[in-house]
Design an enzyme around this catalytic site. Sequence first.
Site, PDB file in Angstrom:
ATOM      1  N   ASP A 169       9.781 -13.702   0.010  1.00  0.00           N
ATOM      2  CA  ASP A 169       8.472 -14.337   0.156  1.00  0.00           C
ATOM      3  C   ASP A 169       7.574 -14.114  -1.060  1.00  0.00           C
ATOM      4  O   ASP A 169       6.597 -14.855  -1.241  1.00  0.00           O
ATOM      5  CB  ASP A 169       7.749 -13.790   1.388  1.00  0.00           C
ATOM      6  CG  ASP A 169       8.279 -14.353   2.692  1.00  0.00           C
ATOM      7  OD1 ASP A 169       9.172 -15.221   2.654  1.00  0.00           O
ATOM      8  OD2 ASP A 169       7.811 -13.898   3.749  1.00  0.00           O
ATOM      9  N   ASN A 194     -10.782   4.836   6.808  1.00  0.00           N
ATOM     10  CA  ASN A 194     -10.331   4.867   8.209  1.00  0.00           C
ATOM     11  C   ASN A 194     -10.578   6.218   8.887  1.00  0.00           C
ATOM     12  O   ASN A 194      -9.771   6.670   9.675  1.00  0.00           O
ATOM     13  CB  ASN A 194      -8.825   4.573   8.275  1.00  0.00           C
ATOM     14  CG  ASN A 194      -8.436   3.345   7.510  1.00  0.00           C
ATOM     15  OD1 ASN A 194      -9.148   2.364   7.508  1.00  0.00           O
ATOM     16  ND2 ASN A 194      -7.295   3.407   6.835  1.00  0.00           N
ATOM     17  N   ALA A 252     -15.111   2.591  -2.710  1.00  0.00           N
ATOM     18  CA  ALA A 252     -15.758   1.457  -2.035  1.00  0.00           C
ATOM     19  C   ALA A 252     -17.253   1.666  -1.871  1.00  0.00           C
ATOM     20  O   ALA A 252     -18.002   0.708  -1.698  1.00  0.00           O
ATOM     21  CB  ALA A 252     -15.106   1.214  -0.672  1.00  0.00           C
ATOM     22  N   SER A 267      -7.302  -0.833   4.820  1.00  0.00           N
ATOM     23  CA  SER A 267      -6.365  -1.250   3.766  1.00  0.00           C
ATOM     24  C   SER A 267      -5.853  -2.659   4.015  1.00  0.00           C
ATOM     25  O   SER A 267      -5.568  -3.410   3.073  1.00  0.00           O
ATOM     26  CB  SER A 267      -5.163  -0.298   3.713  1.00  0.00           C
ATOM     27  OG  SER A 267      -5.466   0.875   3.017  1.00  0.00           O
TER      28      SER A 267
END
Length: 439
Positions: free
Chosen positions: A195, A316, A331, A388
Site C-alpha cells: 500500500d 496520552n 506539541a 499518535s
Amino acid sequence: MDRRAFGEQPERPNGHVTARGSEYTGRYVVLLDPGNQESGLNALRSSADIASVERVRGTETANVAELLERPDVSVHFEELAAAVVEVRPDRRHSLVTTAEAESSIIAAEPERMVYAMPITAPQAPPTEFYPAYRSDEDVVARHSRAEMAAAQGPAWDEERWTWGLQAIRVNRTNLTGRGVKVAVLDTGVDTDHPDLVGCIEETMSFVLGESVEDGNGHGTHCIGTVAGPANPQQGPRYGVACDARILAGKVLSNSGTGTDGNILAAIAWAVARGARVISMSLGARVRKGELFPQTYEILAKRALERGTVIVAAAGNDSSRPQDIEPVSRPANCPSILAVGALEKAIAPAFFSNGGINAQGGEVNIAAPGWQVRSAAPDGGYQELSGTSMATPHVAGVLALLSQANPNASAVDLMASLKSGAFPLAHPVRDVGAGLLQAP
C-alpha cells in the site's frame, strides 16, 4: 535572553541525567542567531571546550546519525542555525553562563529523550455514542443534524472507509494531496508494504545502527494514515491524502525511543527537501505548570518561515475523567499544532492530554485517535489508539489544504485548518478548534 531556556541536571551513573522523572542525555540543543552563527559557535568553543564541530548543510545528512552519537563531536545544522552540543559535566555551567550573556546564542536547553506514543493498554473508552454539537449556522449547513446523528451512532459502516476518514469527511472531498510532501518523523516505514511503496518519496534513518525499516510498527501506521492509497490491498480505505509524497525520517528506534537531536536533524532534512508538513507522533511528558521548550518553539517558527507546518501529538497521559495531564512537548509549543484524540463518539479519548498549561500548552485541534486502522509492517494492517494516531489525520488534511492552496503560507495553512474545524460542545481545553475536517 530568556532565562527559561537554560537549566542543568545532576549526572547519573549511566551518563544520562534526570530531573523529576524526565530523561536527559547530557548534551545541549543550542539555537544560534541565523545572521551571526560563527560568533555563537566560537563562544561555545571557548566556554564549553568544544573541540570539534561538524557542519551539516542542506541535504547533506548521510552520516548524521553517526555524528550525533560521537562523544567528541558537536553537530551544527547550518540552515536552521541550530546545534547539538557535547558538553562535559564540568563545563555545563560555563555553557549556560555564556549562552545567557552571548547575543548570538538565542537559546540553549538540555537535550531530552522522546518517545512514540501509541496506546496499548486494553482499556475501553466511554460508551455514550451521541455527543451534542454547538449550534453554528455555517457548520450546520455542511453537516445536517440527521447526517451527524447517523454518523455518530454506535455502528460506523467501515466497509469502504474507516470511521476516522468518515468523521473528518475525507469521503466527501475530491482533493488527494497530489504532489505535496509530508515528512513523517517516527520509527521508520515498511518500505515494501504494497500500500505504501507508491507514496514514499525518500527515506532517511537518524538512528545509529538501524535502517529506516520499521521494526516497531508505529511509523508505518502513521504514514499509512497520512497517505495510504485510495484502493488498499485490503479495505477499507484508511489514508487521508492518497497522492501525497512521504519523506520517512526514522528518529525513533525500533523500541520507540529517540532524542531531541535526532528530531532536530530530521526537521532540518525535511525542511531542506521541501516538506510542506512535518508530522511528529512523539514527545515527552511535562509537569503541570511547565513552560514550553524554547528550542522547539524557535525551530518551529523558523520552519514556518520556510513554508513548513509542524504537527505533533498532544500525548496520552490522562485518565479521564479523574485526571487530565498537560499537553506533551514539543506539541506544547505555540507554533506547533497540538492534536488531541477523539474516540468514535466524537468525544475526547480517555487518554488524551488537555490544554491545562498556559503559554502554548493548548490543544489546537482534535482528530480520530481510537481504534484507528492503518498499515502494519510485513504488508499487514492493525488498529492502534492514541494521539499518535490522531496526528497523521491532521498532517493529511494539511496536505489536502496545501494542494487546494499551493501559494498559501504555512501560517495561512494553520489558520485554514483551525477555521475549518467542526465546533464541538466539549471544552476547548480538550478539543481546541474542534473536529478536524477535510476541505
